[in-house]
Design an enzyme around this catalytic site. Structure first.
Site, PDB file in Angstrom:
ATOM      1  N   TYR A   1     -13.936  -4.459   9.488  1.00  0.00           N
ATOM      2  CA  TYR A   1     -12.501  -3.846   9.560  1.00  0.00           C
ATOM      3  C   TYR A   1     -12.151  -3.778  11.107  1.00  0.00           C
ATOM      4  O   TYR A   1     -10.749  -4.132  11.297  1.00  0.00           O
ATOM      5  CB  TYR A   1     -12.756  -2.268   9.351  1.00  0.00           C
TER       6      TYR A   1
ATOM      7  N   ILE B   1      -6.104   9.576  10.786  1.00  0.00           N
ATOM      8  CA  ILE B   1      -4.999  10.232  10.049  1.00  0.00           C
ATOM      9  C   ILE B   1      -5.568  10.730   8.929  1.00  0.00           C
ATOM     10  O   ILE B   1      -6.300  10.134   8.255  1.00  0.00           O
ATOM     11  CB  ILE B   1      -3.951   9.061   9.851  1.00  0.00           C
TER      12      ILE B   1
ATOM     13  N   GLY C   1       0.852  -1.193   0.136  1.00  0.00           N
ATOM     14  CA  GLY C   1      -0.027   0.125  -0.002  1.00  0.00           C
ATOM     15  C   GLY C   1       0.925   1.100  -0.054  1.00  0.00           C
ATOM     16  O   GLY C   1       0.512   2.327   0.554  1.00  0.00           O
TER      17      GLY C   1
ATOM     18  N   VAL D   1      -2.877  -8.144  -2.421  1.00  0.00           N
ATOM     19  CA  VAL D   1      -2.174  -8.573  -1.290  1.00  0.00           C
ATOM     20  C   VAL D   1      -2.929  -9.923  -0.563  1.00  0.00           C
ATOM     21  O   VAL D   1      -2.438 -10.640   0.037  1.00  0.00           O
ATOM     22  CB  VAL D   1      -1.768  -7.592  -0.116  1.00  0.00           C
TER      23      VAL D   1
ATOM     24  N   SER E   1      -5.057  -0.697  13.841  1.00  0.00           N
ATOM     25  CA  SER E   1      -5.911   0.377  13.823  1.00  0.00           C
ATOM     26  C   SER E   1      -6.532   0.502  15.148  1.00  0.00           C
ATOM     27  O   SER E   1      -6.874  -0.480  15.901  1.00  0.00           O
ATOM     28  CB  SER E   1      -7.125   0.288  12.921  1.00  0.00           C
TER      29      SER E   1
ATOM     30  N   SER F   1       1.442   3.135  -2.473  1.00  0.00           N
ATOM     31  CA  SER F   1       1.120   4.276  -3.540  1.00  0.00           C
ATOM     32  C   SER F   1       0.405   5.731  -2.918  1.00  0.00           C
ATOM     33  O   SER F   1       0.537   6.738  -3.535  1.00  0.00           O
ATOM     34  CB  SER F   1       0.079   3.908  -4.655  1.00  0.00           C
TER      35      SER F   1
ATOM     36  N   ASN G   1       0.899  -2.667   5.264  1.00  0.00           N
ATOM     37  CA  ASN G   1       0.125  -1.433   5.355  1.00  0.00           C
ATOM     38  C   ASN G   1      -1.100  -1.336   4.459  1.00  0.00           C
ATOM     39  O   ASN G   1      -2.126  -0.717   5.044  1.00  0.00           O
ATOM     40  CB  ASN G   1       0.882  -0.225   5.173  1.00  0.00           C
TER      41      ASN G   1
ATOM     42  N   ALA H   1     -12.672  -6.461  13.006  1.00  0.00           N
ATOM     43  CA  ALA H   1     -12.310  -7.893  13.220  1.00  0.00           C
ATOM     44  C   ALA H   1     -11.281  -8.035  12.522  1.00  0.00           C
ATOM     45  O   ALA H   1     -10.345  -8.868  13.004  1.00  0.00           O
ATOM     46  CB  ALA H   1     -13.458  -8.536  12.739  1.00  0.00           C
TER      47      ALA H   1
ATOM     48  N   LYS I   1      -8.562  -5.974  12.063  1.00  0.00           N
ATOM     49  CA  LYS I   1      -7.308  -5.095  12.502  1.00  0.00           C
ATOM     50  C   LYS I   1      -7.092  -5.736  13.918  1.00  0.00           C
ATOM     51  O   LYS I   1      -5.924  -5.870  14.519  1.00  0.00           O
ATOM     52  CB  LYS I   1      -7.769  -3.718  12.790  1.00  0.00           C
TER      53      LYS I   1
HETATM   54  P1  NDP Z   1      -5.329   4.515   1.706  1.00  0.00           P
HETATM   55  O1  NDP Z   1      -6.971   4.367   1.246  1.00  0.00           O
HETATM   56  O2  NDP Z   1      -4.978   6.275   1.445  1.00  0.00           O
HETATM   57  O3  NDP Z   1      -4.528   3.710   0.738  1.00  0.00           O
HETATM   58  C1  NDP Z   1      -4.447   2.437   0.819  1.00  0.00           C
HETATM   59  C2  NDP Z   1      -3.203   1.837   0.062  1.00  0.00           C
HETATM   60  O4  NDP Z   1      -3.515   0.388   0.271  1.00  0.00           O
HETATM   61  C3  NDP Z   1      -3.200   2.108  -1.374  1.00  0.00           C
HETATM   62  O5  NDP Z   1      -1.816   2.194  -1.434  1.00  0.00           O
HETATM   63  C4  NDP Z   1      -3.684   0.813  -2.200  1.00  0.00           C
HETATM   64  O6  NDP Z   1      -3.080   0.767  -3.607  1.00  0.00           O
HETATM   65  C5  NDP Z   1      -3.408  -0.029  -1.304  1.00  0.00           C
HETATM   66  N1  NDP Z   1      -4.315  -1.435  -1.314  1.00  0.00           N
HETATM   67  C6  NDP Z   1      -5.622  -1.393  -1.071  1.00  0.00           C
HETATM   68  N2  NDP Z   1      -5.965  -2.677  -1.499  1.00  0.00           N
HETATM   69  C7  NDP Z   1      -5.092  -3.343  -1.890  1.00  0.00           C
HETATM   70  C8  NDP Z   1      -4.901  -4.503  -2.144  1.00  0.00           C
HETATM   71  N3  NDP Z   1      -5.905  -5.699  -2.244  1.00  0.00           N
HETATM   72  N4  NDP Z   1      -3.456  -5.036  -2.581  1.00  0.00           N
HETATM   73  C9  NDP Z   1      -2.574  -3.979  -2.472  1.00  0.00           C
HETATM   74  N5  NDP Z   1      -2.655  -3.011  -2.109  1.00  0.00           N
HETATM   75  C10 NDP Z   1      -3.829  -2.278  -1.725  1.00  0.00           C
HETATM   76  O7  NDP Z   1      -5.202   4.180   3.073  1.00  0.00           O
HETATM   77  P2  NDP Z   1      -4.270   5.012   4.392  1.00  0.00           P
HETATM   78  O8  NDP Z   1      -3.143   5.542   4.125  1.00  0.00           O
HETATM   79  O9  NDP Z   1      -5.458   5.580   5.091  1.00  0.00           O
HETATM   80  O10 NDP Z   1      -4.191   3.672   5.209  1.00  0.00           O
HETATM   81  C11 NDP Z   1      -3.001   2.692   5.450  1.00  0.00           C
HETATM   82  C12 NDP Z   1      -3.221   1.860   6.362  1.00  0.00           C
HETATM   83  O11 NDP Z   1      -3.472   2.247   7.816  1.00  0.00           O
HETATM   84  C13 NDP Z   1      -4.523   0.696   6.354  1.00  0.00           C
HETATM   85  O12 NDP Z   1      -4.070  -0.640   6.594  1.00  0.00           O
HETATM   86  C14 NDP Z   1      -5.605   1.411   7.186  1.00  0.00           C
HETATM   87  O13 NDP Z   1      -6.521   0.391   7.478  1.00  0.00           O
HETATM   88  C15 NDP Z   1      -4.670   1.922   8.237  1.00  0.00           C
HETATM   89  N6  NDP Z   1      -5.370   2.861   9.246  1.00  0.00           N
HETATM   90  C16 NDP Z   1      -5.419   4.115   8.694  1.00  0.00           C
HETATM   91  C17 NDP Z   1      -6.120   5.069   9.383  1.00  0.00           C
HETATM   92  C18 NDP Z   1      -6.398   6.136   8.713  1.00  0.00           C
HETATM   93  O14 NDP Z   1      -7.154   7.465   9.621  1.00  0.00           O
HETATM   94  N7  NDP Z   1      -6.300   6.529   7.718  1.00  0.00           N
HETATM   95  C19 NDP Z   1      -6.518   4.694  10.675  1.00  0.00           C
HETATM   96  C20 NDP Z   1      -6.208   3.539  11.129  1.00  0.00           C
HETATM   97  C21 NDP Z   1      -5.654   2.443  10.467  1.00  0.00           C
HETATM   98  P3  NDP Z   1      -3.893   1.656  -4.699  1.00  0.00           P
HETATM   99  O15 NDP Z   1      -3.399   2.934  -4.531  1.00  0.00           O
HETATM  100  O16 NDP Z   1      -3.350   1.123  -5.797  1.00  0.00           O
HETATM  101  O17 NDP Z   1      -5.448   1.705  -4.436  1.00  0.00           O
END
Ligand code: NDP
Length: 246
Positions: free
Chosen positions: A154, A187, A11, A63, A141, A13, A89, A156, A158
């Site tokens: 989600y 975030i 993740g 993933v 999370s 990107s 991530n 469950a 996490k």
């Molecule tokens: P974003 O939605 O901004 O980004 C998600 C990332 O995961 C992207 O790079 C996306 O790729 C990639 N991704 C999604 N599905 C897949 C998949 N099946 N295979 C490979 N890559 C995948 O998420 P955040 O940056 O907000 O969150 C990152 C992590 O932090 C997550 O695990 C989230 O649950 C956790 N988190 C976030 C919080 C927040 O407040 N933002 C709070 C708590 C936890 P692409 O760009 O190609 O779609």
């Protein structure tokens, strides 16, 4: 410093994953990152890494796919000579009240968040064991620790990542491999941009530091857990949430 180390970040990107790639790169690591399909954002991350002089490559891979992630780890190992740091991530949400949640909404979220982390650990662990070294950081999370209405799937997944983290820490610890989790609160990323503004406003009032976090706040904690200074920390969950959960 992480000079000479290769980090595999899922993740990467966008959002928190991108900040983690940049922070690990700033600390000297080479960076292999995974994205689901957003080519434009993946290229942006590569450009930012190149500006820092970091050796980096992006890999498109789901993933949740066991076989595809096995090939991914082979490809990264061929390209970089191995993996020293794994950051799980990649994550998605499919929010709904539990009484309305579809089977698909549940399965998708568990597959990407929880099974995705298992897949990457499963395929990188043999390499870590051979080197008798390695760092694994799973991004869970606050929702997995506190629960959240509308996020049964989600939360469950996490919470499952916390159990995964602790089991892996116990299994691999004797070989010098650490496995920890970082639990962000709210975030600023695309994920929270999609949330109801009222929920975010209410959350901000409950956060002792009275602000949402930035992806860099999470990335700094991840980089610390990957550093030599964190060699004696394993099986832990570090909350990066402005004090929301304490
Ligand atoms: P974003 O939605 O901004 O980004 C998600 C990332 O995961 C992207 O790079 C996306 O790729 C990639 N991704 C999604 N599905 C897949 C998949 N099946 N295979 C490979 N890559 C995948 O998420 P955040 O940056 O907000 O969150 C990152 C992590 O932090 C997550 O695990 C989230 O649950 C956790 N988190 C976030 C919080 C927040 O407040 N933002 C709070 C708590 C936890 P692409 O760009 O190609 O779609």
């Amino acid at each position: 410093m992480l000079k000479g180390k290769t980090a595999l970040v899922t993740g990467g990107s966008r959002g928190i994953g991108r900040a983690i790639c940049l922070e690990l790169g700033r600390n000297g690591a080479s960076v292999a990152f995974v994205y689901a399909g957003n080519e434009e954002k993946a290229k942006e991350t590569l450009t930012l890494l190149a500006e820092l002089g970091v050796t980096a490559k992006a890999y498109r891979c789901d993933v949740a796919d066991f076989t595809a992630t096995q090939q991914l780890v082979k490809d990264v190992t061929d390209d970089f000579g191995g993996v020293d740091i794994l950051v799980n991530n990649a994550g998605i949400t499919r929010d709904n009240l539990v009484m309305r949640m579809s089977e698909n909404e549940f399965d998708e979220v568990v597959s990407v968040n929880l099974k995705g982390a298992f897949n990457l650990i499963r395929h990188t662990s043999a390499g870590f064991l051979r080197k008798r070294a390695g760092r694994i950081v799973n991004i869970t999370s606050d929702a997995g620790l506190m629960g959240n209405p509308g996020q049964a799937n989600y939360s469950a997944a996490k919470a499952g990542m916390v159990g995964l983290t602790k089991s892996v820490a116990k299994e691999l610890g004797s070989r010098g491999i650490t496995c920890n989790a970082v639990a962000p609160g709210f975030i600023h990323t695309d994920m929270t941009a999609a949330m109801n503004a009222q929920i975010l406003e209410t959350a901000q009032q409950l956060i002792p530091l009275k602000r949402l976090g930035e992806p860099e706040d999470v990335a700094k904690a991840v980089a610390f857990l990957c550093s030599d200074g964190a060699a004696y920390i394993t099986g832990q969950v570090i909350c990066v949430d402005g004090g929301l959960r304490m």
